[in-house]
Design an enzyme around this catalytic site. Structure first.
Site, mmCIF file in Angstrom:
data_model
loop_
_atom_site.group_PDB
_atom_site.id
_atom_site.type_symbol
_atom_site.label_atom_id
_atom_site.label_comp_id
_atom_site.label_asym_id
_atom_site.label_seq_id
_atom_site.Cartn_x
_atom_site.Cartn_y
_atom_site.Cartn_z
ATOM 1 N N GLY A 50 0.783 -1.241 0.000
ATOM 2 C CA GLY A 50 0.000 0.000 0.000
ATOM 3 C C GLY A 50 0.807 1.280 0.000
ATOM 4 N N ASP A 108 -6.028 2.162 10.200
ATOM 5 C CA ASP A 108 -7.467 1.964 10.341
ATOM 6 C C ASP A 108 -7.727 1.469 11.766
ATOM 7 O OD1 ASP A 108 -10.098 1.777 9.420
ATOM 8 O OD2 ASP A 108 -9.828 -0.242 8.619
ATOM 9 N N PHE A 157 -14.191 3.303 2.674
ATOM 10 C CA PHE A 157 -13.068 2.496 2.192
ATOM 11 C C PHE A 157 -12.473 3.176 0.958
ATOM 12 C CE2 PHE A 157 -10.676 -0.999 0.461
ATOM 13 C CZ PHE A 157 -10.161 -1.586 1.613
ATOM 14 N N ASP A 164 -5.507 -0.549 -2.218
ATOM 15 C CA ASP A 164 -6.245 -1.497 -3.039
ATOM 16 C C ASP A 164 -7.570 -1.912 -2.420
ATOM 17 O OD1 ASP A 164 -4.980 -3.014 -0.885
ATOM 18 O OD2 ASP A 164 -5.679 -4.797 -1.948
HETATM 19 P P1 IMP Z 1 -5.394 -1.738 10.287
HETATM 20 O O1 IMP Z 1 -4.538 -2.881 10.747
HETATM 21 O O2 IMP Z 1 -6.859 -2.015 10.462
HETATM 22 O O3 IMP Z 1 -4.980 -0.405 10.894
HETATM 23 O O4 IMP Z 1 -5.232 -1.643 8.749
HETATM 24 C C1 IMP Z 1 -4.102 -1.164 8.182
HETATM 25 C C2 IMP Z 1 -3.941 -1.618 6.752
HETATM 26 O O5 IMP Z 1 -5.169 -1.999 6.146
HETATM 27 C C3 IMP Z 1 -3.442 -0.445 5.938
HETATM 28 O O6 IMP Z 1 -2.041 -0.416 5.930
HETATM 29 C C4 IMP Z 1 -4.032 -0.720 4.575
HETATM 30 O O7 IMP Z 1 -3.152 -1.534 3.838
HETATM 31 C C5 IMP Z 1 -5.313 -1.469 4.853
HETATM 32 N N1 IMP Z 1 -6.482 -0.562 4.821
HETATM 33 C C6 IMP Z 1 -7.185 -0.060 5.858
HETATM 34 N N2 IMP Z 1 -8.174 0.744 5.459
HETATM 35 C C7 IMP Z 1 -8.092 0.769 4.110
HETATM 36 C C8 IMP Z 1 -8.843 1.467 3.080
HETATM 37 O O8 IMP Z 1 -9.769 2.242 3.310
HETATM 38 N N3 IMP Z 1 -8.438 1.219 1.809
HETATM 39 C C9 IMP Z 1 -7.406 0.400 1.497
HETATM 40 N N4 IMP Z 1 -6.681 -0.244 2.408
HETATM 41 C C10 IMP Z 1 -7.016 -0.062 3.707
HETATM 42 MG MG MG Z 2 -0.888 -1.198 4.387
#
Ligand code: IMP
Ligand code: MG
Length: 182
Positions: A50, A108, A157, A164
């Site tokens: 990402g 997130d 999202f 992606d």
């Molecule tokens: P977390 O572990 O829930 O904080 O998610 C982190 C990872 O999830 C990020 O580094 C992204 O790769 C992916 N992610 C979270 N939200 C989104 C989104 O809205 N679009 C795309 N990828 C996301």
């Molecule tokens: Mg990521």
């Protein structure tokens, strides 16, 4: 989001951050980071896939001595965090004693970042700073300390600029919304 969510042409999705807005974010972050680490010969660690585009734009705005490395992790199936973080590709170089800047695309729930911060601290870096292009604080389930935030978002999202949905849309030059905030 339903599993049969219809494929869109990437360019048809609503834009939430234009190329110009993204470039302004990156310039501001680069200035903030420069103030803190310019003399430290830091290592910038991008979280694949990402952060690919963000990382490449960011480092080209940094005019000091630095190195880069990458980690690849997986925690998502479609748009749902599985909560389990796996390292798919480890660092190429040791970070012990180094000043580290971790570069994320989006934070997130915070699960990925909290796991990665612990993982990196275990190698005894001299310091660890965290930079994310996007922050979705409303979705947080674990507290994480972020040093540099490009832009805060509601819960929709988002895709594009490296991000992606099921591996697609990374090639959009701007940031678009796949699912409107509810
Ligand atoms: P977390 O572990 O829930 O904080 O998610 C982190 C990872 O999830 C990020 O580094 C992204 O790769 C992916 N992610 C979270 N939200 C989104 C989104 O809205 N679009 C795309 N990828 C996301
Ligand atoms: Mg990521």
């Amino acid at each position: 989001m339903p599993p049969d969510y219809p494929p869109h042409l990437p360019a048809d999705l609503p834009v939430i951050l234009s190329r110009r807005a993204l470039a302004a974010c990156v310039r501001r972050l680069a200035a903030e980071i420069t103030r803190d680490v310019a003399t430290l010969d830091p290592v910038f660690i991008g979280v694949l896939k990402g952060s690919l585009i963000f990382m490449s734009d960011l480092i080209r705005r940094l005019d000091f001595r630095l190195t880069i490395d990458f980690l690849a992790v997986s925690s998502y199936q479609g748009d749902t965090s599985t909560g389990v973080v796996r390292i798919l590709k480890d660092l190429d170089h040791p970070i012990t004693g180094r000043h580290v800047v971790l570069v994320e695309d989006i934070v997130d729930s915070g699960q990925t970042l909290s796991y990665l911060a612990k993982y990196l601290w275990a190698s005894n870096p001299a310091s660890l700073r965290i930079c994310t292009l996007l922050d979705k604080p409303a979705a947080r389930t674990v507290a994480v300390d972020i040093d540099y935030v490009g832009h805060r978002l509601e819960n929709g999202f988002v895709v594009g600029y490296g991000m992606d949905y099921n591996q697609h849309y990374r090639n959009l030059p701007h940031l678009a919304v796949l699912e409107e905030p509810s």
